[in-house]
Design an enzyme around this catalytic site. Structure first.
Site, PDB file in Angstrom:
ATOM      1  N   ASN A  20       3.733  33.527 -30.457  1.00  0.00           N
ATOM      2  CA  ASN A  20       3.331  32.251 -30.624  1.00  0.00           C
ATOM      3  C   ASN A  20       1.652  32.512 -30.189  1.00  0.00           C
ATOM      4  O   ASN A  20       1.278  33.090 -29.178  1.00  0.00           O
ATOM      5  CB  ASN A  20       3.809  30.871 -30.050  1.00  0.00           C
ATOM      6  N   GLU A  56       7.661  33.322 -35.259  1.00  0.00           N
ATOM      7  CA  GLU A  56       8.436  33.698 -36.232  1.00  0.00           C
ATOM      8  C   GLU A  56       7.474  33.537 -37.519  1.00  0.00           C
ATOM      9  O   GLU A  56       7.487  34.610 -38.327  1.00  0.00           O
ATOM     10  CB  GLU A  56       9.454  32.628 -36.580  1.00  0.00           C
ATOM     11  N   CYS A  98      12.342  26.734 -34.914  1.00  0.00           N
ATOM     12  CA  CYS A  98      11.992  25.413 -35.122  1.00  0.00           C
ATOM     13  C   CYS A  98      12.244  25.038 -36.537  1.00  0.00           C
ATOM     14  O   CYS A  98      12.431  26.085 -37.456  1.00  0.00           O
ATOM     15  CB  CYS A  98      10.572  24.906 -34.784  1.00  0.00           C
ATOM     16  N   CYS A 110       9.994  26.905 -39.016  1.00  0.00           N
ATOM     17  CA  CYS A 110      10.143  28.153 -39.191  1.00  0.00           C
ATOM     18  C   CYS A 110      11.653  28.713 -39.944  1.00  0.00           C
ATOM     19  O   CYS A 110      11.562  29.581 -40.588  1.00  0.00           O
ATOM     20  CB  CYS A 110      10.153  28.919 -37.822  1.00  0.00           C
ATOM     21  N   CYS A 149       3.523  29.290 -34.651  1.00  0.00           N
ATOM     22  CA  CYS A 149       4.721  29.884 -33.867  1.00  0.00           C
ATOM     23  C   CYS A 149       5.104  31.566 -34.084  1.00  0.00           C
ATOM     24  O   CYS A 149       4.344  32.278 -35.072  1.00  0.00           O
ATOM     25  CB  CYS A 149       6.158  29.342 -34.748  1.00  0.00           C
TER      26      CYS A 149
HETATM   27  N1  THU Z   1       7.635  28.221 -30.547  1.00  0.00           N
HETATM   28  C1  THU Z   1       7.837  29.255 -31.394  1.00  0.00           C
HETATM   29  O1  THU Z   1       6.989  30.145 -31.324  1.00  0.00           O
HETATM   30  N2  THU Z   1       8.778  29.578 -31.831  1.00  0.00           N
HETATM   31  C2  THU Z   1      10.229  28.612 -31.851  1.00  0.00           C
HETATM   32  O2  THU Z   1      11.217  29.282 -32.383  1.00  0.00           O
HETATM   33  C3  THU Z   1      10.025  27.584 -30.777  1.00  0.00           C
HETATM   34  C4  THU Z   1       8.914  27.152 -30.432  1.00  0.00           C
HETATM   35  C5  THU Z   1       6.420  27.963 -29.902  1.00  0.00           C
HETATM   36  C6  THU Z   1       5.518  26.739 -30.542  1.00  0.00           C
HETATM   37  C7  THU Z   1       4.648  26.302 -29.105  1.00  0.00           C
HETATM   38  O3  THU Z   1       3.773  27.354 -28.916  1.00  0.00           O
HETATM   39  C8  THU Z   1       5.650  26.703 -27.963  1.00  0.00           C
HETATM   40  O4  THU Z   1       6.678  27.624 -28.337  1.00  0.00           O
HETATM   41  C9  THU Z   1       6.320  25.331 -27.396  1.00  0.00           C
HETATM   42  O5  THU Z   1       6.833  24.582 -28.505  1.00  0.00           O
END
Ligand code: THU
Length: 136
Positions: free
Chosen positions: A43, A56, A87, A90, A54
């Protein structure tokens, strides 16, 4: 090392490079493509919060840039009390490059893991087929 262990090891490695100064929640993602190649992403947050991306999403970008179009499996790793699942946005991004055999592995730093099929995480999803195959 099993294929899944290898995927989580790659996710752990890239997770260490996450830019998450605002949430302090670092996430790593690793994709295995149909060519057997691994594509990773972490992320990348932004001072303008909604501009953050994110893990992913960035792993998918690396996969597409690498010339791969199919996700055989994807591992997502974060430090939470339960395995970190993608999320909603994603899930839709993964769906674009998934098929019935795609596996989504959610993991926590504690070692807890859980695996899902695409339809479990996003049932009756909108996909390329709804556009008559355009873009598929
Ligand atoms: N986040 C991800 O990168 N992937 C996920 O599956 C869940 C959330 C990140 C987004 C943000 O930078 C941090 O985690 C908190 O939500």
């Amino acid at each position: 090392m099993s294929g899944i262990d290898e995927l989580f090891a790659a996710a752990a490695q890239v997770r260490a490079r996450a830019h998450a100064p605002y949430s302090r929640f670092a996430v790593g993602a690793a994709i295995r493509g149909s060519d057997g190649g691994l594509y990773v992403g972490c992320n990348v947050e932004n001072a303008a919060y909604p501009s953050g991306t994110c893990a992913e999403q960035n792993a998918i970008g690396a996969m597409i840039a690498g010339g791969e179009r199919r996700i055989v499996e994807i591992a997502v790793l974060g430090d939470a009390g339960a395995p970190v699942t993608p999320c909603g946005a994603c899930r839709q991004r993964i769906r674009e490059f998934a098929d019935a055999a795609t596996r989504i592995h959610a993991g926590a730093v504690s070692g807890e893991r859980r695996s899902y099929g695409m339809a479990e995480l996003l049932p009756d999803a909108f996909g390329p087929g709804h556009l008559g195959g355009a873009g598929a």
